[in-house]
Structures are given as structure tokens and as C-alpha cells.
Design an enzyme around this catalytic site. Structure first.
Site, short mmCIF file in Angstrom:
data_model
loop_
_atom_site.label_atom_id
_atom_site.label_comp_id
_atom_site.label_asym_id
_atom_site.label_seq_id
_atom_site.Cartn_x
_atom_site.Cartn_y
_atom_site.Cartn_z
N TYR A 167 0.83 -1.21 0.00
CA TYR A 167 0.00 0.00 0.00
C TYR A 167 0.86 1.26 0.00
O TYR A 167 0.51 2.26 -0.63
CB TYR A 167 -1.00 -0.01 1.17
CG TYR A 167 -2.19 -0.88 0.84
CD1 TYR A 167 -3.22 -0.39 0.06
CD2 TYR A 167 -2.26 -2.20 1.25
CE1 TYR A 167 -4.31 -1.18 -0.29
CE2 TYR A 167 -3.33 -3.01 0.91
CZ TYR A 167 -4.36 -2.49 0.13
OH TYR A 167 -5.42 -3.28 -0.23
N GLN A 190 -15.22 1.89 -7.75
CA GLN A 190 -14.57 0.84 -6.96
C GLN A 190 -13.15 1.28 -6.62
O GLN A 190 -12.45 0.60 -5.88
CB GLN A 190 -14.49 -0.46 -7.78
CG GLN A 190 -15.84 -1.00 -8.21
CD GLN A 190 -15.67 -2.10 -9.27
OE1 GLN A 190 -15.45 -3.25 -8.95
NE2 GLN A 190 -15.76 -1.73 -10.53
N VAL A 238 -9.90 3.22 -5.15
CA VAL A 238 -9.55 3.76 -3.84
C VAL A 238 -8.57 4.93 -4.00
O VAL A 238 -8.06 5.46 -3.02
CB VAL A 238 -8.94 2.67 -2.93
CG1 VAL A 238 -9.92 1.53 -2.71
CG2 VAL A 238 -7.61 2.13 -3.50
N HIS A 241 -15.19 1.01 -2.28
CA HIS A 241 -14.11 0.22 -1.69
C HIS A 241 -13.18 1.06 -0.82
O HIS A 241 -12.04 0.66 -0.55
CB HIS A 241 -13.32 -0.49 -2.80
CG HIS A 241 -14.11 -1.58 -3.49
ND1 HIS A 241 -13.71 -2.17 -4.67
CD2 HIS A 241 -15.29 -2.17 -3.16
CE1 HIS A 241 -14.61 -3.08 -5.03
NE2 HIS A 241 -15.57 -3.09 -4.14
N SER A 275 -13.29 -4.92 -14.87
CA SER A 275 -13.40 -6.28 -15.39
C SER A 275 -14.70 -6.94 -14.94
O SER A 275 -15.01 -8.05 -15.36
CB SER A 275 -12.20 -7.12 -14.94
OG SER A 275 -12.14 -7.14 -13.53
C1 BJW Z 1 -9.43 0.12 -19.37
C2 BJW Z 1 -8.34 0.95 -19.60
C3 BJW Z 1 -8.60 2.22 -20.17
C4 BJW Z 1 -7.62 -0.87 -18.68
N1 BJW Z 1 -9.85 2.56 -20.48
N2 BJW Z 1 -10.66 0.47 -19.71
C5 BJW Z 1 -21.06 -12.94 -5.33
C6 BJW Z 1 -20.58 -13.87 -6.22
C7 BJW Z 1 -19.27 -14.33 -6.15
C8 BJW Z 1 -18.41 -13.85 -5.16
C9 BJW Z 1 -18.88 -12.93 -4.26
C10 BJW Z 1 -20.19 -12.50 -4.35
N3 BJW Z 1 -20.38 -11.58 -3.35
C11 BJW Z 1 -19.24 -11.44 -2.66
C12 BJW Z 1 -18.31 -12.26 -3.17
C13 BJW Z 1 -16.91 -12.40 -2.69
C14 BJW Z 1 -16.00 -11.31 -3.17
C15 BJW Z 1 -15.91 -11.39 -4.70
O1 BJW Z 1 -16.49 -10.64 -5.42
N4 BJW Z 1 -15.12 -12.31 -5.21
C16 BJW Z 1 -14.96 -12.47 -6.67
C17 BJW Z 1 -13.53 -12.14 -7.07
C18 BJW Z 1 -15.38 -13.84 -7.04
N5 BJW Z 1 -16.44 -9.99 -2.74
C19 BJW Z 1 -16.18 -9.50 -1.53
O2 BJW Z 1 -15.56 -10.14 -0.69
C20 BJW Z 1 -16.68 -8.11 -1.20
N6 BJW Z 1 -17.34 -8.08 0.04
C21 BJW Z 1 -18.56 -8.58 0.22
O3 BJW Z 1 -19.20 -9.05 -0.69
O4 BJW Z 1 -19.03 -8.48 1.53
C22 BJW Z 1 -20.16 -9.26 1.92
C23 BJW Z 1 -19.61 -10.59 2.34
C24 BJW Z 1 -18.80 -10.65 3.43
C25 BJW Z 1 -18.32 -11.89 3.85
C26 BJW Z 1 -18.65 -13.04 3.15
C27 BJW Z 1 -19.45 -12.95 2.01
C28 BJW Z 1 -19.96 -11.70 1.62
C29 BJW Z 1 -15.53 -7.13 -1.04
C30 BJW Z 1 -14.78 -6.90 -2.29
C31 BJW Z 1 -13.63 -5.94 -2.04
C32 BJW Z 1 -12.72 -5.80 -3.23
N7 BJW Z 1 -11.56 -5.08 -2.87
C33 BJW Z 1 -10.57 -4.76 -3.88
C34 BJW Z 1 -9.31 -4.25 -3.13
C35 BJW Z 1 -9.58 -2.85 -2.60
C36 BJW Z 1 -8.38 -2.28 -1.91
C37 BJW Z 1 -7.22 -2.04 -2.86
O5 BJW Z 1 -7.32 -1.28 -3.83
O6 BJW Z 1 -6.18 -2.61 -2.57
O7 BJW Z 1 -11.06 -3.77 -4.78
S1 BJW Z 1 -10.21 -6.13 -4.94
C38 BJW Z 1 -9.90 -5.13 -6.39
O8 BJW Z 1 -10.85 -5.50 -7.41
C39 BJW Z 1 -10.23 -3.70 -5.98
C40 BJW Z 1 -11.02 -3.22 -7.17
O9 BJW Z 1 -11.83 -2.11 -6.79
C41 BJW Z 1 -11.79 -4.44 -7.57
C42 BJW Z 1 -12.32 -4.40 -8.98
O10 BJW Z 1 -11.29 -4.37 -9.91
P1 BJW Z 1 -11.47 -3.53 -11.27
O11 BJW Z 1 -11.65 -2.11 -10.95
O12 BJW Z 1 -12.53 -4.17 -12.09
O13 BJW Z 1 -10.02 -3.68 -11.93
P2 BJW Z 1 -9.46 -4.79 -12.97
O14 BJW Z 1 -8.00 -4.65 -12.99
O15 BJW Z 1 -10.02 -6.11 -12.65
O16 BJW Z 1 -10.06 -4.33 -14.38
C43 BJW Z 1 -9.61 -3.17 -15.05
C44 BJW Z 1 -10.33 -3.09 -16.39
O17 BJW Z 1 -9.99 -1.88 -17.02
C45 BJW Z 1 -9.96 -4.22 -17.36
O18 BJW Z 1 -11.14 -4.81 -17.86
C46 BJW Z 1 -9.20 -3.50 -18.49
O19 BJW Z 1 -9.44 -4.08 -19.77
C47 BJW Z 1 -9.77 -2.11 -18.42
N8 BJW Z 1 -8.91 -1.01 -18.89
N9 BJW Z 1 -7.17 0.33 -19.26
C48 BJW Z 1 -10.83 1.68 -20.31
N10 BJW Z 1 -7.57 3.11 -20.48
#
Ligand code: BJW
Ligand code: ZN
Length: 246
Positions: free
Chosen positions: A65, A99, A101, A117, A187
Site C-alpha cells: 500500500y 470501486q 480507492v 471500496h 473487469s
Molecule cells: C481500461 C483501460 C482504459 C484498462 N480505459 N478500460 C457474489 C458472487 C461471487 C463472489 C462474491 C459475491 N459476493 C461477494 C463475493 C466475494 C468477493 C468477490 O467478489 N469475489 C470475486 C472475485 C469472485 N467480494 C467480496 O468479498 C466483497 N465483500 C462482500 O461481498 O461483503 C459481503 C460478504 C462478506 C463476507 C462473506 C461474504 C460476503 C468485497 C470486495 C472488495 C474488493 N476489494 C478490492 C481491493 C480494494 C483495496 C485495494 O485497492 O487494494 O477492490 S479487490 C480489487 O478488485 C479492488 C477493485 O476495486 C476491484 C475491482 O477491480 P477492477 O476495478 O474491475 O479492476 P481490474 O484490474 O479487474 O479491471 C480493469 C479493467 O480496465 C480491465 O477490464 C481492463 O481491460 C480495463 N482497462 N485500461 C478503459 N484506459
């Protein structure tokens, strides 16, 4: 590049919801999570973004971080962030759900902003929950400690943790009342945020994806625009601004 039919919808839409992810900040020099060269091509998410990992190895998690805070210190909002700020000023019901931070939307001037987030600049005590904005706090090997004796951690939402309830509620409401919903630079893999575009679509919104790559949501979007947010968003908003000019 942008279909005329979409521009006409954009001009008529009064209730706008937008979900952004790491891709919108890529053009500000912030690494995404899952793409090539993404943050997790070097580290596995389960090693770093959950509380068990933090409790087991707080130094490793803090150094990750701190590295990201250092990168952010020199980062500026890009044309994509600024286009969303301009769009907000042109319509009365505009909700930006992020999403990210990195705080770049706020820096760009977005007002109606929901940070699902958390914010990487905030420090939170793992024991008592007290939050503080201590930007001068710099991790240099010793885990920072709260007045209560608990470990401080970044004020972000890790896997397995709940999202802020009020923000999540407002995000769902914005998705439900949207006539136009955009999902930009995400994504669409992390829930519950990933459910928002589908919810908006089911509630009747036209859903637009802006992404450099195809995602699992692409087939569900009414319009899936392939390209950089920093190029496509200004083109979209310029057209609205032009039409709204008296
Ligand atoms: C461009 C570009 C350009 C590049 N122009 N585009 C339901 C179903 C299945 C699983 C779950 C569910 N509900 C909950 C879950 C579990 C879990 C989850 O989702 N897991 C999945 C991975 C399967 N979720 C959680 O645990 C969440 N909490 C929750 O649900 O609480 C209730 C609960 C509690 C206990 C038990 C059960 C339920 C919390 C999720 C927290 C996510 N945290 C993070 C880290 C934050 C801190 C940090 O920054 O360090 O958040 S993970 C990380 O992923 C971060 C992001 O915000 C998040 C999303 O990522 P994002 O933004 O999509 O980034 P990328 O890299 O994946 O994509 C980038 C995109 O940009 C790409 O597509 C590129 O092509 C594109 N791109 N350049 C346009 N110029
Ligand atoms: Zn404390």
C-alpha cells in the site's frame, strides 16, 4: 467511433449512473489489478487484500500500500475523470459509483460520488475502527499503531469485508432509477459492485460499457465501446455539452 444512436440516447437521458473501475485511472499511470502488468500480476490477491493476510504479514501488506500511495502522490486525474465531472454539471441526476480507492474522481471535482471500496489515503485502526487521514504517515518498516494500541491499516475494503452500507444502498438506488448506466474500466469480476450494471439493465436502463478489452459483461451491454476511457468519455461528453449549449 461512437454510434449516433447512442449519442441520441445520451442526449435524452436525465438519470445517469456510472460505475468505474481501475481502468479509468490507467491513463493516470495507476496500475490496474488484473490486466497485463496489473497489480496482481506481481502479487496474488489472497496474499494481500484480505484481513487474514494483513494479520499474518502486516509489513508485506503495508509495503504494497505504501508503494501505491507513493505512485499516487504524483498522479493526476485524466481526461476520463474530468469528462465525468463535466457530465455531472450538465444533468441534475448523476451518480458516480467507483470501486477505485485512488481518490482521483474527487480530485477531478466529482461531487455526487460513492466510493464503494474506501480510500487508500485513509488509515483505519484494525482494533477500534477509528479512521484518520494521516497522509504524512509513511510506512518504513514498523506497522503504524493507533492510540488504542491496535494496528493501523489502509481504509479500504478487502475481500470478505462488507462494503459501506449507506454508499451501497445509494448505489443500488442509482442503478435502479437510471435511464442510462455506464460501466467503465472494470473487469466486472468483483461483487457486489459487479452486480450494478446488470441490476440497472433489469430495471430498464440502457447500459454502456467502455473498456479496452472484452469482459464477461460485454455481451450483456446494449453498447460495448472498445477503447480508452480517456478518449471515449470526452468524445461522448463533448457532444452533450454542445447540444445543451443555449
Ligand atoms: C481500461 C483501460 C482504459 C484498462 N480505459 N478500460 C457474489 C458472487 C461471487 C463472489 C462474491 C459475491 N459476493 C461477494 C463475493 C466475494 C468477493 C468477490 O467478489 N469475489 C470475486 C472475485 C469472485 N467480494 C467480496 O468479498 C466483497 N465483500 C462482500 O461481498 O461483503 C459481503 C460478504 C462478506 C463476507 C462473506 C461474504 C460476503 C468485497 C470486495 C472488495 C474488493 N476489494 C478490492 C481491493 C480494494 C483495496 C485495494 O485497492 O487494494 O477492490 S479487490 C480489487 O478488485 C479492488 C477493485 O476495486 C476491484 C475491482 O477491480 P477492477 O476495478 O474491475 O479492476 P481490474 O484490474 O479487474 O479491471 C480493469 C479493467 O480496465 C480491465 O477490464 C481492463 O481491460 C480495463 N482497462 N485500461 C478503459 N484506459
Ligand atoms: Zn484504535
Amino acid at each position: 467511433m461512437i454510434p449516433e444512436q447512442l449519442l441520441e440516447i445520451v442526449e435524452k437521458s436525465a438519470h445517469i449512473g456510472v460505475l468505474t473501475g481501475a481502468g479509468i485511472s490507467a491513463e493516470s499511470g495507476i496500475a490496474t489489478f488484473r490486466g497485463p502488468g496489473g497489480l496482481w500480476s506481481k502479487f496474488k490477491p489472497q496474499e494481500l487484500a484480505n484481513v487474514e493476510a494483513f494479520l499474518a504479514n502486516p509489513e508485506l501488506v503495508w509495503s504494497w500500500y505504501q508503494h501505491r500511495r507513493d505512485v499516487l502522490a504524483d498522479a493526476k486525474p485524466n481526461a476520463g475523470h474530468l469528462a465525468l465531472t463535466a457530465w455531472e454539471s450538465l444533468v441534475s441526476d448523476f451518480t458516480l459509483i467507483t470501486q477505485n480507492v485512488d481518490g482521483l474522481h474527487r480530485l477531478a471535482g466529482s461531487q455526487r460520488l460513492l466510493e464503494l471500496h474506501g480510500n487508500i489515503q485513509v488509515n483505519r485502526c484494525q482494533r477500534c475502527g477509528l479512521e484518520s487521514d494521516l497522509r504524512e504517515l509513511r510506512f518504513s518498516g514498523d506497522v503504524p499503531v493507533c492510540a488504542c494500541g491496535g494496528w493501523l491499516r489502509p481504509g479500504v475494503v478487502w475481500f470478505g469485508e462488507s462494503l459501506p452500507e449507506r454508499e451501497m444502498q445509494q448505489a443500488f438506488e442509482a442503478a435502479e432509477r437510471a435511464d442510462l448506466f455506464l460501466t467503465i474500466g472494470t473487469s466486472a469480476q468483483v461483487y457486489p459492485a459487479a452486480a450494478l450494471p446488470e441490476l440497472a439493465r433489469d430495471a430498464g436502463a440502457v447500459v454502456v460499457e467502455i473498456n479496452t478489452e472484452e469482459t464477461s459483461f460485454s455481451p450483456l451491454a446494449h453498447f460495448s465501446l472498445r477503447g480508452k476511457a480517456g478518449i471515449l468519455l470526452p468524445a461522448l461528453v463533448e457532444r452533450i455539452a454542445f447540444k445543451k449549449r443555449p
